[in-house]
Design an enzyme around this catalytic site. Structure first.
Site, PDB file in Angstrom:
ATOM      1  N   TYR A  65       0.499  -2.797  -7.300  1.00  0.00           N
ATOM      2  CA  TYR A  65       1.088  -1.640  -6.621  1.00  0.00           C
ATOM      3  C   TYR A  65       2.578  -1.877  -6.374  1.00  0.00           C
ATOM      4  O   TYR A  65       3.424  -1.031  -6.691  1.00  0.00           O
ATOM      5  CB  TYR A  65       0.352  -1.406  -5.293  1.00  0.00           C
ATOM      6  CG  TYR A  65       1.036  -0.433  -4.360  1.00  0.00           C
ATOM      7  CD1 TYR A  65       0.917   0.943  -4.535  1.00  0.00           C
ATOM      8  CD2 TYR A  65       1.814  -0.895  -3.286  1.00  0.00           C
ATOM      9  CE1 TYR A  65       1.547   1.840  -3.678  1.00  0.00           C
ATOM     10  CE2 TYR A  65       2.441  -0.007  -2.424  1.00  0.00           C
ATOM     11  CZ  TYR A  65       2.304   1.355  -2.617  1.00  0.00           C
ATOM     12  OH  TYR A  65       2.937   2.240  -1.772  1.00  0.00           O
ATOM     13  N   SER A 113       8.417   1.421  -1.256  1.00  0.00           N
ATOM     14  CA  SER A 113       7.561   0.769  -0.257  1.00  0.00           C
ATOM     15  C   SER A 113       8.094  -0.593   0.148  1.00  0.00           C
ATOM     16  O   SER A 113       8.616  -1.350  -0.673  1.00  0.00           O
ATOM     17  CB  SER A 113       6.167   0.597  -0.858  1.00  0.00           C
ATOM     18  OG  SER A 113       5.405  -0.278  -0.068  1.00  0.00           O
ATOM     19  N   GLU A 155       6.280  -2.949   0.569  1.00  0.00           N
ATOM     20  CA  GLU A 155       5.493  -3.918  -0.222  1.00  0.00           C
ATOM     21  C   GLU A 155       6.355  -4.589  -1.290  1.00  0.00           C
ATOM     22  O   GLU A 155       6.057  -5.679  -1.751  1.00  0.00           O
ATOM     23  CB  GLU A 155       4.325  -3.212  -0.905  1.00  0.00           C
ATOM     24  CG  GLU A 155       3.073  -3.098  -0.079  1.00  0.00           C
ATOM     25  CD  GLU A 155       2.358  -4.429   0.112  1.00  0.00           C
ATOM     26  OE1 GLU A 155       2.061  -5.096  -0.887  1.00  0.00           O
ATOM     27  OE2 GLU A 155       2.098  -4.788   1.270  1.00  0.00           O
TER      28      GLU A 155
HETATM   29  P1  NAP Z   1      -1.799   8.865   0.520  1.00  0.00           P
HETATM   30  O1  NAP Z   1      -2.282   9.434   1.811  1.00  0.00           O
HETATM   31  O2  NAP Z   1      -2.650   7.896  -0.210  1.00  0.00           O
HETATM   32  O3  NAP Z   1      -1.490  10.115  -0.445  1.00  0.00           O
HETATM   33  C1  NAP Z   1      -1.252   9.951  -1.800  1.00  0.00           C
HETATM   34  C2  NAP Z   1      -1.096  11.297  -2.449  1.00  0.00           C
HETATM   35  O4  NAP Z   1      -0.886  11.122  -3.857  1.00  0.00           O
HETATM   36  C3  NAP Z   1      -2.345  12.200  -2.313  1.00  0.00           C
HETATM   37  O5  NAP Z   1      -1.921  13.533  -2.183  1.00  0.00           O
HETATM   38  C4  NAP Z   1      -3.033  12.012  -3.656  1.00  0.00           C
HETATM   39  O6  NAP Z   1      -3.863  13.077  -4.031  1.00  0.00           O
HETATM   40  C5  NAP Z   1      -1.801  11.941  -4.560  1.00  0.00           C
HETATM   41  N1  NAP Z   1      -2.073  11.358  -5.872  1.00  0.00           N
HETATM   42  C6  NAP Z   1      -2.715  10.211  -6.158  1.00  0.00           C
HETATM   43  N2  NAP Z   1      -2.745  10.012  -7.495  1.00  0.00           N
HETATM   44  C7  NAP Z   1      -2.126  11.078  -8.062  1.00  0.00           C
HETATM   45  C8  NAP Z   1      -1.865  11.471  -9.391  1.00  0.00           C
HETATM   46  N3  NAP Z   1      -2.278  10.748 -10.436  1.00  0.00           N
HETATM   47  N4  NAP Z   1      -1.180  12.630  -9.612  1.00  0.00           N
HETATM   48  C9  NAP Z   1      -0.802  13.394  -8.573  1.00  0.00           C
HETATM   49  N5  NAP Z   1      -1.054  13.098  -7.284  1.00  0.00           N
HETATM   50  C10 NAP Z   1      -1.704  11.947  -7.041  1.00  0.00           C
HETATM   51  O7  NAP Z   1      -0.377   8.188   0.699  1.00  0.00           O
HETATM   52  P2  NAP Z   1       0.683   8.341   1.898  1.00  0.00           P
HETATM   53  O8  NAP Z   1       0.350   7.343   2.947  1.00  0.00           O
HETATM   54  O9  NAP Z   1       0.826   9.770   2.238  1.00  0.00           O
HETATM   55  O10 NAP Z   1       2.000   7.805   1.191  1.00  0.00           O
HETATM   56  C11 NAP Z   1       2.874   8.691   0.495  1.00  0.00           C
HETATM   57  C12 NAP Z   1       3.708   7.881  -0.495  1.00  0.00           C
HETATM   58  O11 NAP Z   1       4.471   6.910   0.205  1.00  0.00           O
HETATM   59  C13 NAP Z   1       2.917   7.109  -1.535  1.00  0.00           C
HETATM   60  O12 NAP Z   1       3.683   7.083  -2.714  1.00  0.00           O
HETATM   61  C14 NAP Z   1       2.813   5.708  -0.955  1.00  0.00           C
HETATM   62  O13 NAP Z   1       2.639   4.772  -1.983  1.00  0.00           O
HETATM   63  C15 NAP Z   1       4.167   5.595  -0.274  1.00  0.00           C
HETATM   64  N6  NAP Z   1       4.229   4.735   0.902  1.00  0.00           N
HETATM   65  C16 NAP Z   1       3.359   4.890   1.925  1.00  0.00           C
HETATM   66  C17 NAP Z   1       3.494   4.099   3.064  1.00  0.00           C
HETATM   67  C18 NAP Z   1       2.562   4.243   4.233  1.00  0.00           C
HETATM   68  O14 NAP Z   1       2.533   3.318   5.063  1.00  0.00           O
HETATM   69  N7  NAP Z   1       1.844   5.344   4.356  1.00  0.00           N
HETATM   70  C19 NAP Z   1       4.529   3.147   3.144  1.00  0.00           C
HETATM   71  C20 NAP Z   1       5.403   3.017   2.069  1.00  0.00           C
HETATM   72  C21 NAP Z   1       5.247   3.833   0.961  1.00  0.00           C
HETATM   73  P3  NAP Z   1      -5.413  13.163  -3.516  1.00  0.00           P
HETATM   74  O15 NAP Z   1      -5.340  13.708  -2.110  1.00  0.00           O
HETATM   75  O16 NAP Z   1      -6.029  14.105  -4.483  1.00  0.00           O
HETATM   76  O17 NAP Z   1      -5.974  11.781  -3.564  1.00  0.00           O
HETATM   77  O1  G4F Z   2      -3.590  -0.994   5.788  1.00  0.00           O
HETATM   78  P1  G4F Z   2      -3.341  -1.786   4.565  1.00  0.00           P
HETATM   79  O2  G4F Z   2      -4.279  -1.579   3.426  1.00  0.00           O
HETATM   80  O3  G4F Z   2      -1.843  -1.480   4.162  1.00  0.00           O
HETATM   81  P2  G4F Z   2      -0.800  -2.265   3.207  1.00  0.00           P
HETATM   82  O4  G4F Z   2      -1.496  -3.128   2.237  1.00  0.00           O
HETATM   83  O5  G4F Z   2       0.211  -2.898   4.088  1.00  0.00           O
HETATM   84  O6  G4F Z   2      -0.174  -1.051   2.389  1.00  0.00           O
HETATM   85  C1  G4F Z   2       0.248   0.133   3.040  1.00  0.00           C
HETATM   86  O7  G4F Z   2       1.594  -0.009   3.430  1.00  0.00           O
HETATM   87  C2  G4F Z   2       2.523  -0.151   2.341  1.00  0.00           C
HETATM   88  C3  G4F Z   2       3.912  -0.292   2.965  1.00  0.00           C
HETATM   89  O8  G4F Z   2       4.162  -1.638   3.278  1.00  0.00           O
HETATM   90  C4  G4F Z   2       2.432   1.073   1.469  1.00  0.00           C
HETATM   91  F1  G4F Z   2       3.346   0.990   0.466  1.00  0.00           F
HETATM   92  C5  G4F Z   2       1.035   1.196   0.910  1.00  0.00           C
HETATM   93  O9  G4F Z   2       0.950   2.406   0.141  1.00  0.00           O
HETATM   94  C6  G4F Z   2       0.043   1.296   2.071  1.00  0.00           C
HETATM   95  O10 G4F Z   2       0.273   2.504   2.755  1.00  0.00           O
HETATM   96  O11 G4F Z   2      -3.354  -3.341   4.911  1.00  0.00           O
HETATM   97  C7  G4F Z   2      -2.529  -3.884   5.933  1.00  0.00           C
HETATM   98  C8  G4F Z   2      -2.918  -5.325   6.171  1.00  0.00           C
HETATM   99  C9  G4F Z   2      -2.984  -6.170   4.886  1.00  0.00           C
HETATM  100  O12 G4F Z   2      -2.359  -7.388   5.114  1.00  0.00           O
HETATM  101  C10 G4F Z   2      -4.460  -6.380   4.651  1.00  0.00           C
HETATM  102  O13 G4F Z   2      -4.778  -7.602   3.994  1.00  0.00           O
HETATM  103  O14 G4F Z   2      -4.236  -5.346   6.710  1.00  0.00           O
HETATM  104  C11 G4F Z   2      -4.975  -6.385   6.074  1.00  0.00           C
HETATM  105  N1  G4F Z   2      -6.402  -6.080   6.198  1.00  0.00           N
HETATM  106  C12 G4F Z   2      -7.306  -6.846   6.870  1.00  0.00           C
HETATM  107  N2  G4F Z   2      -8.521  -6.309   6.759  1.00  0.00           N
HETATM  108  C13 G4F Z   2      -7.046  -5.029   5.660  1.00  0.00           C
HETATM  109  C14 G4F Z   2      -8.380  -5.168   6.021  1.00  0.00           C
HETATM  110  N3  G4F Z   2      -6.604  -3.981   4.933  1.00  0.00           N
HETATM  111  C15 G4F Z   2      -7.517  -3.032   4.554  1.00  0.00           C
HETATM  112  N4  G4F Z   2      -7.076  -1.957   3.853  1.00  0.00           N
HETATM  113  N5  G4F Z   2      -8.847  -3.158   4.862  1.00  0.00           N
HETATM  114  C16 G4F Z   2      -9.331  -4.204   5.586  1.00  0.00           C
HETATM  115  O15 G4F Z   2     -10.535  -4.294   5.851  1.00  0.00           O
END
Ligand code: NAP
Ligand code: G4F
Length: 340
Positions: free
Chosen positions: A157, A134, A136
Site C-alpha cells: 500500500y 499517506s 504510511e
Molecule cells: P476508505 O473509507 O477505505 O474509502 C475508499 C474509497 O475508495 C471508497 O469510496 C471505495 O469505494 C473507493 N474505491 C476503492 N477501490 C476503488 C476503485 N478501484 N475504483 C474506484 N473507487 C475505489 O478510505 P478513507 O479513509 O476515506 O481514505 C480516503 C483516501 O485517503 C484513501 O486514498 C486512503 O488511502 C487515503 N488515506 C486515508 C487515511 C486515513 O487515516 N483515513 C490516511 C492517509 C491517507 P467502496 O465504498 O465501493 O469500497
Molecule cells: O487502523 P489500521 O489498520 O491503520 P493503518 O495501518 O495505520 O493505516 C491507516 O492509516 C494510514 C495513514 O497512516 C492510511 F494511509 C491507511 O489508508 C489507513 O487508513 O492500523 C493501525 C495500527 C497498525 O499498526 C496495526 O498493526 O493498528 C495495528 N493493529 C493492531 N491490531 C490493528 C489491529 N490494525 C487493524 N486494522 N486490525 C487489528 O486487529
C-alpha cells in the site's frame, strides 16, 4: 458555482468532503463503484434524486482500474477541482492483494492524471487536483515526520501511494498542472471502516458492554499512530486547492498514541477492563509494521491556516457514543426476538 469531482466518494473522507463542499455551494460529482449490494450508506443522508431541480450532488459509475470510464466522467463533469480519494486503503489487505493495490492506488492515479491532462489540453480549461497520499509512506523514518522527511515505505500500500505521489510531482513539473499531495496521518470518525483498528475497537467494546459479544481479537498493541478527526482533515484538502501555488502538505495532530492507549481510553469511558476481553491473534500482525507515526504539520498551519479542532479524547468519545447507540439498537432488536 464551482464544480468538484471526488473519487472514493463513498468512503469515510469522501463522505465528509461532500458535506463540506455542498456547504460551500459547490456542485459535487462523485465516482461510485458498481457493487451487488448498496455501498452508499455514508452519503445517503445527502443524496437527492437527480431529477430534483435542487440537486447539486451527482453520482457516476466508474473505477480507477478503468481509464476510459474516468475520461468520460471528466469530459462530462468538467471539474474545477478533482479530489482523488479512491484507494484500496487497507494496509494489511495490501499484503494479500499487492497487484490489485498497485493497480488501483498507483496506476489508477496515473489513469486519472492522464485523463485530466488530455481534458485540459483539449478544452484549455484549468482544473486543480488533490491527491490523497499517506503517512504510511514514511514507514519507520524517525518521528516527527514532515514534508522533508525521506520516505521509507513498508507495505505494498505504502509503495503504491509513494508511486502515486511521484506521478503527481512529475505531472506538476512536466505539464504545469496544479496538483497537491496531501500527506495525511491517520484520521478516524464514526464513519471509519470497521476493519481499521480504532473503529474495530469502538464497535467491539460497545457491543461487549451490552452483552452482544465476548471477545475482541487484535494484533500489535504497541504501534503508535497520530490520530485525528476525518471531518477536520477534509477542510485541509480543500484549503490546499485554494492557494496561489500548489505544494505538498503534512496534515496531522502532532501527537501520537499507541493502540493500547486507544484501547485504554475506550475502556475507561465504558468502565470496562479490556484485558478481560482482548486476545492477541497473530493473523492481525503485518509482515512489516510501521512502529511510530507522529506528524509535524507546521507548514500546513503556517501556509494554509489549518489547525486541529478535535482532540484525541474528543475523537474517542465521539466514536464510543456513536457505536454505543448502534449497539443499543442491536440489543433492542435482539430483545424483541429479531434474529440478527
Ligand atoms: P476508505 O473509507 O477505505 O474509502 C475508499 C474509497 O475508495 C471508497 O469510496 C471505495 O469505494 C473507493 N474505491 C476503492 N477501490 C476503488 C476503485 N478501484 N475504483 C474506484 N473507487 C475505489 O478510505 P478513507 O479513509 O476515506 O481514505 C480516503 C483516501 O485517503 C484513501 O486514498 C486512503 O488511502 C487515503 N488515506 C486515508 C487515511 C486515513 O487515516 N483515513 C490516511 C492517509 C491517507 P467502496 O465504498 O465501493 O469500497
Ligand atoms: O487502523 P489500521 O489498520 O491503520 P493503518 O495501518 O495505520 O493505516 C491507516 O492509516 C494510514 C495513514 O497512516 C492510511 F494511509 C491507511 O489508508 C489507513 O487508513 O492500523 C493501525 C495500527 C497498525 O499498526 C496495526 O498493526 O493498528 C495495528 N493493529 C493492531 N491490531 C490493528 C489491529 N490494525 C487493524 N486494522 N486490525 C487489528 O486487529
Amino acid at each position: 458555482m464551482r464544480t468538484a469531482l471526488i473519487t472514493g466518494v463513498t468512503g469515510q473522507d469522501g463522505s465528509y468532503l461532500v458535506d463540506f463542499l455542498l456547504a460551500k455551494d459547490y456542485v459535487v460529482h462523485g465516482v461510485i463503484r458498481r457493487a451487488s449490494t448498496f455501498n452508499t450508506q455514508r452519503i445517503d443522508h445527502i443524496y437527492k434524486d437527480p431529477h430534483n431541480s435542487k440537486a447539486r450532488f451527482f453520482l457516476h459509475y466508474g473505477d480507477l482500474s478503468d481509464g476510459t470510464g474516468l475520461r468520460h466522467i471528466i469530459e462530462r463533469v468538467q471539474p474545477d477541482e478533482v479530489y482523488n480519494l479512491a484507494a484500496q486503503s487497507h494496509v494489511k489487505v495490501s499484503f494479500e492483494q499487492p497487484e490489485y493495490t498497485a493497480d488501483v492506488v498507483a496506476t489508477g492515479t496515473l489513469r486519472l492524471l492522464e485523463a485530466l491532462r488530455d481534458y485540459m489540453q483539449n478544452t484549455k480549461n484549468k482544473s486543480r487536483f488533490y491527491h490523497a497520499c499517506s503517512s504510511e509512506m514514511y514507514g519507520n523514518a524517525p518521528p516527527p515526520q514532515s514534508e522533508t522527511t525521506p520516505f521509507a515505505p513498508r507495505s505494498p500500500y505504502a509503495v503504491s501511494k509513494l508511486a502515486a505521489y511521484g506521478y503527481c510531482v512529475n505531472y506538476r513539473e512536466s505539464y504545469d498542472m496544479f496538483i497537491c499531495n496531501g500527506i495525511l496521518f491517520n484520521h478516524e470518525s464514526p464513519r471509519r471502516g470497521e476493519t481499521f483498528v480504532t473503529r474495530k475497537i469502538t464497535r467491539a467494546m460497545t457491543r461487549i458492554k451490552l452483552g452482544l459479544q465476548d471477545k475482541l481479537y487484535l494484533g500489535n498493541l504497541e504501534a503508535k499512530r497520530d490520530w485525528g478527526y476525518a471531518k477536520d482533515y477534509v477542510e485541509a484538502m480543500w484549503l490546499m486547492l485554494q492557494q496561489d501555488k500548489c505544494a505538498d502538505y503534512v496534515i496531522s495532530t502532532d501527537a501520537t498514541y499507541s493502540v493500547k492507549d486507544f484501547l485504554n481510553q475506550v475502556a475507561k469511558q465504558l468502565e470496562l477492563d479490556w484485558e478481560k476481553y482482548v486476545e492477541i491473534d497473530p493473523r492481525y500482525f503485518r509482515p512489516t509494521e510501521v512502529n511510530c507515526l507522529l506528524g509535524d504539520s507546521s507548514k500546513a498551519r503556517e501556509e494554509l491556516g489549518w489547525k486541529v479542532k478535535t482532540s484525541f479524547n474528543e475523537l474517542v468519545t465521539m466514536m464510543v457514543e456513536h457505536d454505543l447507540e448502534l449497539a443499543r439498537q442491536e440489543r433492542t432488536l435482539l430483545d424483541a426476538g429479531h434474529i440478527l
